[in-house]
Design a protein around this motif. Sequence first.
Motif, PDB file in Angstrom:
ATOM      1  N   LEU A  71       5.949  -7.684  -3.162  1.00 38.88           N
ATOM      2  CA  LEU A  71       4.720  -7.938  -2.420  1.00 38.88           C
ATOM      3  C   LEU A  71       4.210  -9.340  -2.742  1.00 38.88           C
ATOM      4  CD1 LEU A  71       2.813  -4.549  -2.904  1.00 38.88           C
ATOM      5  CD2 LEU A  71       4.504  -5.176  -1.162  1.00 38.88           C
ATOM      6  N   PRO A  72       3.754 -10.085  -1.726  1.00 41.09           N
ATOM      7  CA  PRO A  72       3.175 -11.409  -1.996  1.00 41.09           C
ATOM      8  C   PRO A  72       1.954 -11.275  -2.901  1.00 41.09           C
ATOM      9  CG  PRO A  72       3.547 -11.070   0.361  1.00 41.09           C
ATOM     10  CD  PRO A  72       3.737  -9.754  -0.295  1.00 41.09           C
ATOM     11  N   PRO A  73       1.706 -12.249  -3.761  1.00 43.04           N
ATOM     12  CA  PRO A  73       0.540 -12.168  -4.653  1.00 43.04           C
ATOM     13  C   PRO A  73      -0.765 -12.218  -3.868  1.00 43.04           C
ATOM     14  CG  PRO A  73       1.598 -14.319  -4.813  1.00 43.04           C
ATOM     15  CD  PRO A  73       2.501 -13.471  -3.988  1.00 43.04           C
ATOM     16  N   ALA A  74      -1.753 -11.486  -4.368  1.00 45.45           N
ATOM     17  CA  ALA A  74      -3.071 -11.431  -3.724  1.00 45.45           C
ATOM     18  C   ALA A  74      -4.067 -10.849  -4.700  1.00 45.45           C
ATOM     19  CB  ALA A  74      -3.018 -10.580  -2.459  1.00 45.45           C
ATOM     20  N   ASP A  75      -5.357 -11.070  -4.447  1.00 41.55           N
ATOM     21  CA  ASP A  75      -6.359 -10.341  -5.217  1.00 41.55           C
ATOM     22  C   ASP A  75      -6.955  -9.191  -4.416  1.00 41.55           C
ATOM     23  OD1 ASP A  75      -7.790 -12.027  -3.554  1.00 41.55           O
ATOM     24  OD2 ASP A  75      -8.757 -13.137  -5.163  1.00 41.55           O
ATOM     25  N   VAL A  76      -6.585  -9.085  -3.127  1.00 43.21           N
ATOM     26  CA  VAL A  76      -6.919  -7.908  -2.319  1.00 43.21           C
ATOM     27  C   VAL A  76      -5.716  -7.573  -1.444  1.00 43.21           C
ATOM     28  CG1 VAL A  76      -8.422  -6.897  -0.573  1.00 43.21           C
ATOM     29  CG2 VAL A  76      -9.380  -8.517  -2.224  1.00 43.21           C
ATOM     30  N   TYR A  77      -5.282  -6.322  -1.516  1.00 43.57           N
ATOM     31  CA  TYR A  77      -4.295  -5.805  -0.570  1.00 43.57           C
ATOM     32  C   TYR A  77      -5.004  -4.868   0.405  1.00 43.57           C
ATOM     33  CZ  TYR A  77      -0.307  -7.345  -3.434  1.00 43.57           C
ATOM     34  OH  TYR A  77       0.625  -8.094  -4.120  1.00 43.57           O
ATOM     35  N   VAL A  78      -4.521  -4.855   1.645  1.00 46.70           N
ATOM     36  CA  VAL A  78      -5.014  -3.922   2.652  1.00 46.70           C
ATOM     37  C   VAL A  78      -3.844  -3.081   3.147  1.00 46.70           C
ATOM     38  CG1 VAL A  78      -6.064  -3.666   4.941  1.00 46.70           C
ATOM     39  CG2 VAL A  78      -6.878  -5.458   3.383  1.00 46.70           C
ATOM     40  N   MET A  79      -4.029  -1.763   3.166  1.00 43.10           N
ATOM     41  CA  MET A  79      -3.087  -0.841   3.802  1.00 43.10           C
ATOM     42  C   MET A  79      -3.863  -0.064   4.860  1.00 43.10           C
ATOM     43  SD  MET A  79      -0.689   0.898   0.880  1.00 43.10           S
ATOM     44  CE  MET A  79       0.268  -0.082  -0.284  1.00 43.10           C
ATOM     45  N   GLY A  80      -3.862  -0.578   6.060  1.00 44.52           N
ATOM     46  CA  GLY A  80      -4.599   0.065   7.142  1.00 44.52           C
ATOM     47  C   GLY A  80      -3.676   0.768   8.102  1.00 44.52           C
ATOM     48  N   GLN A  81      -3.868   2.075   8.270  1.00 46.59           N
ATOM     49  CA  GLN A  81      -3.029   2.886   9.149  1.00 46.59           C
ATOM     50  C   GLN A  81      -1.547   2.756   8.754  1.00 46.59           C
ATOM     51  OE1 GLN A  81      -5.004   2.931  13.353  1.00 46.59           O
ATOM     52  NE2 GLN A  81      -5.180   0.847  12.559  1.00 46.59           N
ATOM     53  N   ILE A  82      -1.323   2.741   7.456  1.00 47.56           N
ATOM     54  CA  ILE A  82       0.017   2.635   6.893  1.00 47.56           C
ATOM     55  C   ILE A  82       0.434   3.949   6.237  1.00 47.56           C
ATOM     56  CG2 ILE A  82       1.419   1.502   5.111  1.00 47.56           C
ATOM     57  CD1 ILE A  82       0.929  -0.198   7.589  1.00 47.56           C
ATOM     58  N   LEU A  83      -0.390   4.462   5.338  1.00 45.94           N
ATOM     59  CA  LEU A  83       0.006   5.668   4.612  1.00 45.94           C
ATOM     60  C   LEU A  83       0.279   6.840   5.542  1.00 45.94           C
ATOM     61  CD1 LEU A  83      -2.273   5.672   1.436  1.00 45.94           C
ATOM     62  CD2 LEU A  83       0.015   4.712   1.727  1.00 45.94           C
ATOM     63  N   HIS A  84      -0.421   6.900   6.670  1.00 44.33           N
ATOM     64  CA  HIS A  84      -0.209   8.051   7.554  1.00 44.33           C
ATOM     65  C   HIS A  84       1.146   8.030   8.251  1.00 44.33           C
ATOM     66  CE1 HIS A  84      -2.206   6.176  11.460  1.00 44.33           C
ATOM     67  NE2 HIS A  84      -1.064   5.593  11.157  1.00 44.33           N
ATOM     68  N   ASP A  85       1.888   6.922   8.120  1.00 41.17           N
ATOM     69  CA  ASP A  85       3.222   6.845   8.720  1.00 41.17           C
ATOM     70  C   ASP A  85       4.296   7.532   7.878  1.00 41.17           C
ATOM     71  OD1 ASP A  85       2.417   5.362  10.923  1.00 41.17           O
ATOM     72  OD2 ASP A  85       2.872   3.434  10.002  1.00 41.17           O
ATOM     73  N   TRP A  86       3.973   7.840   6.599  1.00 46.68           N
ATOM     74  CA  TRP A  86       5.023   8.193   5.651  1.00 46.68           C
ATOM     75  C   TRP A  86       4.748   9.523   4.969  1.00 46.68           C
ATOM     76  CZ3 TRP A  86       8.642   4.865   6.785  1.00 46.68           C
ATOM     77  CH2 TRP A  86       8.271   3.599   7.264  1.00 46.68           C
ATOM     78  N   ASN A  87       5.798  10.060   4.319  1.00 48.45           N
ATOM     79  CA  ASN A  87       5.629  11.324   3.603  1.00 48.45           C
ATOM     80  C   ASN A  87       4.985  11.073   2.239  1.00 48.45           C
ATOM     81  OD1 ASN A  87       7.658  10.576   1.709  1.00 48.45           O
ATOM     82  ND2 ASN A  87       9.271  11.454   2.999  1.00 48.45           N
ATOM     83  N   LEU A  88       4.713  12.135   1.496  1.00 48.51           N
ATOM     84  CA  LEU A  88       3.958  12.026   0.243  1.00 48.51           C
ATOM     85  C   LEU A  88       4.671  11.133  -0.766  1.00 48.51           C
ATOM     86  CD1 LEU A  88       1.667  12.769  -1.643  1.00 48.51           C
ATOM     87  CD2 LEU A  88       2.889  14.898  -2.182  1.00 48.51           C
ATOM     88  N   GLU A  89       5.959  11.313  -0.950  1.00 44.15           N
ATOM     89  CA  GLU A  89       6.692  10.512  -1.927  1.00 44.15           C
ATOM     90  C   GLU A  89       6.620   9.024  -1.583  1.00 44.15           C
ATOM     91  OE1 GLU A  89      11.238  10.113  -3.755  1.00 44.15           O
ATOM     92  OE2 GLU A  89      10.763  11.653  -2.264  1.00 44.15           O
ATOM     93  N   GLN A  90       6.744   8.700  -0.304  1.00 39.91           N
ATOM     94  CA  GLN A  90       6.691   7.298   0.109  1.00 39.91           C
ATOM     95  C   GLN A  90       5.288   6.727  -0.072  1.00 39.91           C
ATOM     96  OE1 GLN A  90       8.252   8.374   3.970  1.00 39.91           O
ATOM     97  NE2 GLN A  90      10.089   7.119   3.661  1.00 39.91           N
ATOM     98  N   ARG A  91       4.265   7.518   0.213  1.00 37.09           N
ATOM     99  CA  ARG A  91       2.885   7.061   0.013  1.00 37.09           C
ATOM    100  C   ARG A  91       2.647   6.736  -1.457  1.00 37.09           C
ATOM    101  NH1 ARG A  91      -0.030  11.953   3.433  1.00 37.09           N
ATOM    102  NH2 ARG A  91       0.804  11.359   5.473  1.00 37.09           N
ATOM    103  N   GLN A  92       3.056   7.633  -2.324  1.00 34.86           N
ATOM    104  CA  GLN A  92       2.834   7.421  -3.754  1.00 34.86           C
ATOM    105  C   GLN A  92       3.589   6.187  -4.244  1.00 34.86           C
ATOM    106  OE1 GLN A  92       4.039  11.424  -4.881  1.00 34.86           O
ATOM    107  NE2 GLN A  92       1.916  11.954  -5.391  1.00 34.86           N
TER     108      GLN A  92
END
Length: 340
Positions: free
Chosen positions: A236-257
């Motif tokens: 992941l590129p360096p940052a002091d804030v990451y955003v995951m918007g409408q991302i976790l709902h695309d994947w199963n539990l293991e992938q989200r974690q």
Amino acid sequence: MSVNESITPEPILQLGLGFMASKTLLSAVELNIFTVLARGGRDRASIAAEVGLHPRSSADFLDALVSLGLLNRDDEGIYRNSPTAEIFLDRAKPSYVGGILEMANARLFGFWDNLTDALRTGTQQNEVTHTGAPFFATLSQDPVAWRNFLNGMNGVSTPLAGALASDFDWSGRQHLVDLGGALGAVPAAVLQSHPEMTGTVLELPPVRPVFEEFVARHGLSDRLSFHGGDFFSDPLPPADVYVMGQILHDWNLEQRQFLLRKAYDALPDGGTLIVYDAMIDDDRRHNTYGFMVSLNMLIDTEGGSEYTVADATEWLAEAGFSKVHSRPLIGGYTAIYATK
């Protein structure tokens, strides 16, 4: 059996036939009705001639849009956009949210015809059903469908971007990275209101050309950059804030974690991860929109779904975040702010 006059079938019938009103709006967006009327009021014949309506359909179609509150018609028969349509459905305005409606019309409307099959089999019912190839790889091979999809994601993100830009305290933050951020609606909104910040969108390489067009239109080419990659396999590129918007709902539990742990490991101490989705209320009774999005994930992904705020809070704590709090945004969406 006695009839209770206060109980009628009308709500059931309106719900069951709701696809008619939905498709009327989607067709109006496809035909550019609202963009045409943003240039000024027009009579029925003039509108029909410009957008290609048949004489048999024009009166009922335009007046249906009046009845739905999307158009206004005065006593002289001049049609104009309603205030809401004027702001959000004119393609020429930056506030345009019709991209998601265009995508719904071109893709989702037909796929939802297979909801029963998805409910019975648990398998997605989209382009992948026919090709067997990964979803994004399949879609990116069709330039028209790919652009339509990206504009759709941008359309649904645009109002949320403004809400996030004003809801979160961005003071002291220098660089944000939107992970899977499509065209960059969220960082664009943040950077426009915080000129001291810069941003990056991490997305699949085929997104770049459409992203660059969007960023150039917003005058942010010098502050908002593109980083081609896969957030599962690439650093992941360096940052002091990451955003995951409408991302976790695309994947199963293991992938989200996995994604949450990866974001935690990449953030500096004091860094924040912002997660937003149409999260289901913890009581699982009230956020109808969240349930509809979750069923759409059933149709459109291999293992995705919406989830409750409590679920996400637990996953973030398990990933290592010590400060986690949630706030409702707009339109059935919730943001969770998690700080390392």
